[in-house]
Write a protein that holds these residues in place. Structure first.
Motif, PDB file in Angstrom:
ATOM      1  N   GLY A  91     -16.344  46.442  -4.030  1.00 24.91           N
ATOM      2  CA  GLY A  91     -17.460  46.614  -4.955  1.00 24.91           C
ATOM      3  C   GLY A  91     -16.995  47.046  -6.332  1.00 24.91           C
ATOM      4  O   GLY A  91     -17.521  46.567  -7.353  1.00 24.91           O
ATOM      5  N   VAL A 141     -27.603  42.470  -7.224  1.00 24.65           N
ATOM      6  CA  VAL A 141     -26.561  42.516  -6.188  1.00 24.65           C
ATOM      7  C   VAL A 141     -26.526  43.896  -5.535  1.00 24.65           C
ATOM      8  O   VAL A 141     -26.394  44.023  -4.315  1.00 24.65           O
ATOM      9  CB  VAL A 141     -25.188  42.154  -6.784  1.00 24.65           C
ATOM     10  N   ALA A 142     -26.652  44.950  -6.346  1.00 27.62           N
ATOM     11  CA  ALA A 142     -26.661  46.308  -5.793  1.00 27.62           C
ATOM     12  C   ALA A 142     -27.900  46.547  -4.935  1.00 27.62           C
ATOM     13  O   ALA A 142     -27.822  47.209  -3.892  1.00 27.62           O
ATOM     14  CB  ALA A 142     -26.603  47.332  -6.936  1.00 27.62           C
ATOM     15  N   ALA A 145     -27.308  44.820  -1.610  1.00 27.81           N
ATOM     16  CA  ALA A 145     -26.052  45.144  -0.923  1.00 27.81           C
ATOM     17  C   ALA A 145     -26.362  45.740   0.453  1.00 27.81           C
ATOM     18  O   ALA A 145     -27.414  46.347   0.655  1.00 27.81           O
ATOM     19  CB  ALA A 145     -25.230  46.110  -1.776  1.00 27.81           C
ATOM     20  N   PRO A 146     -25.416  45.567   1.400  1.00 25.09           N
ATOM     21  CA  PRO A 146     -24.054  45.015   1.293  1.00 25.09           C
ATOM     22  C   PRO A 146     -24.030  43.486   1.428  1.00 25.09           C
ATOM     23  O   PRO A 146     -24.991  42.871   1.871  1.00 25.09           O
ATOM     24  CB  PRO A 146     -23.319  45.682   2.445  1.00 25.09           C
ATOM     25  N   HIS A 147     -22.863  42.921   1.040  1.00 22.26           N
ATOM     26  CA  HIS A 147     -22.667  41.471   1.101  1.00 22.26           C
ATOM     27  C   HIS A 147     -21.317  41.185   1.751  1.00 22.26           C
ATOM     28  O   HIS A 147     -20.476  42.068   1.908  1.00 22.26           O
ATOM     29  CB  HIS A 147     -22.691  40.858  -0.297  1.00 22.26           C
ATOM     30  N   LEU A 154     -18.524  43.649   0.746  1.00 22.93           N
ATOM     31  CA  LEU A 154     -18.725  44.153  -0.607  1.00 22.93           C
ATOM     32  C   LEU A 154     -19.945  45.048  -0.591  1.00 22.93           C
ATOM     33  O   LEU A 154     -21.017  44.640  -0.138  1.00 22.93           O
ATOM     34  CB  LEU A 154     -18.924  42.999  -1.597  1.00 22.93           C
ATOM     35  N   ASP A 155     -19.782  46.257  -1.054  1.00 20.96           N
ATOM     36  CA  ASP A 155     -20.897  47.203  -1.048  1.00 20.96           C
ATOM     37  C   ASP A 155     -20.980  47.917  -2.391  1.00 20.96           C
ATOM     38  O   ASP A 155     -19.960  48.199  -3.025  1.00 20.96           O
ATOM     39  CB  ASP A 155     -20.730  48.231   0.069  1.00 20.96           C
ATOM     40  N   LEU A 156     -22.201  48.166  -2.809  1.00 19.58           N
ATOM     41  CA  LEU A 156     -22.486  48.910  -4.026  1.00 19.58           C
ATOM     42  C   LEU A 156     -23.569  49.932  -3.700  1.00 19.58           C
ATOM     43  O   LEU A 156     -24.310  49.773  -2.719  1.00 19.58           O
ATOM     44  CB  LEU A 156     -22.996  47.967  -5.137  1.00 19.58           C
ATOM     45  N   HIS A 158     -26.904  51.458  -3.272  1.00 15.82           N
ATOM     46  CA  HIS A 158     -28.206  50.797  -3.187  1.00 15.82           C
ATOM     47  C   HIS A 158     -29.159  51.415  -4.200  1.00 15.82           C
ATOM     48  O   HIS A 158     -29.383  52.624  -4.214  1.00 15.82           O
ATOM     49  CB  HIS A 158     -28.776  50.936  -1.779  1.00 15.82           C
TER      50      HIS A 158
END
Length: 243
Positions: A91, A141-142, A145-147, A154-156, A158
């Protein structure tokens, strides 16, 4: 001879602007093709990126590998990864790449505007809209997330739903204002085509790659292909050839 120099120089600058304009659209088409291939065959998309990278290395004249610029993001990814795992580290790299590519794109837009004799379009205020589309994509994307990116997590952090909504409203408003100003320039015959084309393709790319959230992996492939398609520098016309 003195009377021909301005005409010759103007023709050279016009040719360079036309080349920059076409390069922007060509790079966008390459990016969309690479991103579309990632939706169908990830292995083929990797092959496309490898071919673009090889082309840039073979044809580029001023390419350089800046190890120092990688130290900060790598160190940050290692620290975050130690606390959150591999997903957090990836991320961090994702956010860094989006930021780095947006910085490059705004600087390229400023360079093209300066070359076109439009210094008013080179300030941070004039280019603020170019940051809002990537910001909206990052917020989305955040939020989702996750992806999974090429089999890697990939995590950001939330974010609540109002964050991407607010970013989206700001991006739409800024894009509308910028488009209205460029339409007025076109109507008056004062449009600087090269920076306008670059910024328009910039918005299209970030919106399609991350704003519509079709597939984050395809978006990353498209963004990488976009940068690689721009990696071979524009060959500037030499004014020393003017008789």
């Amino acid at each position: 001879m003195n009377g021909r120099i301005p005409d010759r120089a103007a023709a050279l600058f016009a040719g360079a602007a036309s080349h920059a304009n076409s390069r922007s659209w060509t790079a966008l088409l390459v990016a969309l093709a690479a991103g579309g291939s990632a939706l169908i065959s990830p292995a083929f998309a990797i092959l496309v990126l490898a071919a673009l990278a090889a082309h840039a290395l073979l044809r580029g004249e001023n390419l350089r590998f800046d190890i120092v610029s990688l130290a900060g993001p790598t160190f940050a990814a290692l620290i975050v990864g130690a606390f959150t795992g591999l997903a957090g580290a990836i991320g961090v790299i994702f956010v860094w790449r989006m930021f780095a590519d947006c910085v490059w794109s705004t600087r390229e837009a400023a360079r093209l505007a300066a070359a076109a004799g439009r210094p008013g379009e080179t300030s941070w205020k004039a280019l603020a809209h170019a940051w809002l589309t990537p910001l909206y994509g990052l917020a989305l994307v955040a939020f989702t997330a996750p992806h999974m990116i090429a089999g890697l997590p990939l995590d950001l952090p939330h974010v609540p739903v109002w964050v991407p909504l607010t970013a989206g409203v700001l991006a739409i408003g800024a894009l509308f204002d910028w488009g209205l100003r460029r339409a007025a320039d076109w109507r008056l015959g004062e449009l600087a085509a090269a920076p306008a084309a670059h910024l328009l393709t910039h918005h299209i790319l970030f919106m399609l790659a991350f704003g519509l959230m079709i597939d984050v992996s395809a978006g990353i492939v498209a963004l990488a292909a976009w940068r690689l398609a721009h990696a071979v520098p524009l060959r500037q016309a030499s004014l020393t050839a003017v008789p």
